[in-house]
Design a protein around this motif. Sequence first.
Motif, PDB file in Angstrom:
ATOM      1  N   LEU A  73     -64.753  12.406  62.638  1.00 19.08           N
ATOM      2  CA  LEU A  73     -65.397  13.543  63.296  1.00 19.08           C
ATOM      3  C   LEU A  73     -66.781  13.796  62.708  1.00 19.08           C
ATOM      4  CD1 LEU A  73     -64.795  15.717  65.465  1.00 19.08           C
ATOM      5  CD2 LEU A  73     -63.987  17.200  63.624  1.00 19.08           C
ATOM      6  N   GLY A  77     -72.173  12.717  66.444  1.00 19.26           N
ATOM      7  CA  GLY A  77     -73.265  13.653  66.662  1.00 19.26           C
ATOM      8  C   GLY A  77     -74.460  13.459  65.759  1.00 19.26           C
ATOM      9  N   ALA A  82     -71.782  14.912  70.370  1.00 16.77           N
ATOM     10  CA  ALA A  82     -70.535  14.172  70.582  1.00 16.77           C
ATOM     11  C   ALA A  82     -69.959  14.472  71.958  1.00 16.77           C
ATOM     12  CB  ALA A  82     -69.527  14.544  69.499  1.00 16.77           C
ATOM     13  N   VAL A  87     -64.738  12.687  70.517  1.00 14.17           N
ATOM     14  CA  VAL A  87     -63.930  13.591  69.689  1.00 14.17           C
ATOM     15  C   VAL A  87     -62.452  13.222  69.802  1.00 14.17           C
ATOM     16  CG1 VAL A  87     -63.230  15.991  69.302  1.00 14.17           C
ATOM     17  CG2 VAL A  87     -65.618  15.462  69.840  1.00 14.17           C
ATOM     18  N   GLN A 136     -60.726  22.410  63.116  1.00 15.89           N
ATOM     19  CA  GLN A 136     -62.030  21.769  63.316  1.00 15.89           C
ATOM     20  C   GLN A 136     -62.087  21.037  64.655  1.00 15.89           C
ATOM     21  OE1 GLN A 136     -64.122  19.753  60.136  1.00 15.89           O
ATOM     22  NE2 GLN A 136     -62.747  20.623  58.606  1.00 15.89           N
ATOM     23  N   PHE A 137     -61.010  20.336  64.980  1.00 18.03           N
ATOM     24  CA  PHE A 137     -60.994  19.642  66.266  1.00 18.03           C
ATOM     25  C   PHE A 137     -60.951  20.648  67.421  1.00 18.03           C
ATOM     26  CE2 PHE A 137     -59.983  15.887  63.802  1.00 18.03           C
ATOM     27  CZ  PHE A 137     -60.598  14.879  64.538  1.00 18.03           C
ATOM     28  N   GLU A 140     -64.349  21.863  68.202  1.00 21.63           N
ATOM     29  CA  GLU A 140     -65.127  20.876  68.956  1.00 21.63           C
ATOM     30  C   GLU A 140     -64.695  20.854  70.424  1.00 21.63           C
ATOM     31  OE1 GLU A 140     -67.767  18.673  68.217  1.00 21.63           O
ATOM     32  OE2 GLU A 140     -67.893  20.204  66.666  1.00 21.63           O
ATOM     33  N   ARG A 143     -66.119  23.851  72.179  1.00 24.32           N
ATOM     34  CA  ARG A 143     -67.557  23.689  72.456  1.00 24.32           C
ATOM     35  C   ARG A 143     -67.779  22.828  73.689  1.00 24.32           C
ATOM     36  NH1 ARG A 143     -71.118  19.808  71.628  1.00 24.32           N
ATOM     37  NH2 ARG A 143     -69.672  18.488  70.442  1.00 24.32           N
ATOM     38  N   LEU A 144     -66.964  21.780  73.817  1.00 27.60           N
ATOM     39  CA  LEU A 144     -67.132  20.834  74.919  1.00 27.60           C
ATOM     40  C   LEU A 144     -66.493  21.318  76.219  1.00 27.60           C
ATOM     41  CD1 LEU A 144     -66.393  17.672  72.786  1.00 27.60           C
ATOM     42  CD2 LEU A 144     -68.549  18.083  73.999  1.00 27.60           C
TER      43      LEU A 144
END
Length: 204
Positions: A73, A77, A82, A87, A136-137, A140, A143-144
Amino acid sequence: MNTASSTRDRILGAAEQLFAQRGFDGASLRQLTTAAGVNLAAVNYHFGSKEKLVEEVFRRRLDALNADRLAALARLGSDHPATLEEVLAAYIRPALELSHEGNGALFMRVLARAFAEHDDTLRQFLSENYGHVMRQFTAEFARLLPHLGKPELYWRIDLVTGALTHAMSGFGMIQRKGGVSEQAHREQTVQHLIRFAAAGLSHP
């Protein structure tokens, strides 16, 4: 390898085998000492209790797995934002590699036992030690996938994780064909799972 670490690894290997076959409650310390060729004092010396031994069986595999996931990870980016597929690859590929290495498939059965037996103490251990990786994943993915609210995102991630666990177990309908190497089959699984997960996660 010194004698102490050899004994410790032998106990962990025997415990993993027994837990996969009999579950955590079904595997007794007597069976474990017999399988590992050690006495009870050795188990107590290295682990202190059966509960701690169970935790170390998981720690031995999951520390490396989650370090690999976070490293993958972190590499994303650096030169471009990313993508969802990247991801997902950081989440999926290290897990499938673990399941195909050494006794990785055996550990998958131990992991399945952990979910099937609803062991609250073990679940708390896993959450406390590895929950930060999932957070953390999830950040991400959030965000995506800004169109998804938190409850919907969590549902979809949970289902993706279930599909990954199924793929890791090797019990599915898709088996490796003759003439296809283990590595090639694993990569096919990775790519199929990434496409499937990306479609499910990004659906309106």
